[in-house]
Design an enzyme around this catalytic site. Structure first.
Site, PDB file in Angstrom:
ATOM      1  CE  LYS A 153      -1.989   1.465   3.652  1.00 58.16           C
ATOM      2  NZ  LYS A 153      -2.879   1.696   4.855  1.00 58.16           N
TER       3      LYS A 153
ATOM      4  CG  ASP B 121      -7.007   3.853   2.474  1.00 53.47           C
ATOM      5  OD1 ASP B 121      -8.142   3.743   1.598  1.00 53.47           O
ATOM      6  OD2 ASP B 121      -6.827   4.931   2.880  1.00 53.47           O
TER       7      ASP B 121
END
Length: 227
Positions: free
Chosen positions: A121, A139
């Site tokens: 991420k 997220d």
């Protein structure tokens, strides 16, 4: 509505409404953004923006951060989540940045993930924000909103990432990340989504499903009253 049409409406709406959407983390260069994103894991951007000014002033370069210790960094970030681990990650990241990458933040996802504290991420955020690469950082906001709207059906962040990258026009992928985050942060919130002020309910599966259920219960209620 077909998925292709839903994506088209999604891109059209946010391209017009938020053409310059960007991260809410404050930073002045790639190194600072990398630090801020590592710190932001399971923590709010607002909190990180309160912490980073003093941290950046004390450690303005990868070299200065690489030369310190986690204990010293901890004093600057004690109010964020998991400060002990993040302090270690920041120092380790800075040392690798200096030793292996000549103090330059790499653009390659795999190279970024070699550094402490940098998962997929975080790497996707850096690649998309700094280098406008067609990468999608997923997220909790992105995961929730993409599935609610009906852009994706993925059960894992990676599945959602792949589906978004596959279906979004390539030139919009880096900014679509921010569209989804900001929409999830301020409108499509986790517990009580603000559907009354949402401007994309016409393409949202979540809204349409709830509207249908409400209509059914309303009709049932009217029928009971008549009896």
């Amino acid at each position: 509505m077909l998925k292709k049409e839903r994506y088209r409406h999604f891109v059209s709406h946010f391209s017009a409404k938020q053409p310059n959407a960007e991260t809410e983390l404050n930073y002045n260069n790639p190194f600072q953004l990398l630090v801020a994103v590592i710190l932001s894991a399971q923590c709010t951007d607002k909190r990180i923006n309160q912490v980073t000014p003093a941290l950046f002033q004390r450690f303005p370069t990868p070299e200065s951060l690489a030369e310190t210790t986690p204990d010293i960094v901890f004093d600057y970030i004690r109010s964020v989540s998991y400060p002990n681990n993040k302090a270690k990650h920041l120092v380790g990241m800075a040392k690798m940045l200096v030793d292996d990458f000549s103090s330059e933040v790499p653009s390659d996802i795999d190279q970024l993930q070699k550094m402490p504290g940098v998962g997929r991420k975080t790497a996707n955020v850096i690649a998309s924000v700094i280098y406008s690469a067609p990468t999608m950082a997923v997220d909790t906001h992105v995961f929730r909103v993409a599935n609610r709207i009906g852009l994706t059906t993925g059960k894992t962040p990676l599945a959602v990432e792949k589906e978004l990258v596959k279906n979004l026009p390539e030139h919009t992928i880096h900014i679509a990340h921010h569209w989804l985050i900001l929409h999830g942060r301020y409108v499509c919130v986790a517990r009580s989504p603000k559907c009354s002020i949402c401007e994309i309910t016409h393409i949202c599966k979540y809204f349409q499903k709830n509207e249908k259920i409400t209509k059914i219960f309303s009709e049932i209620g009217l029928g009971l009253k008549k009896n």
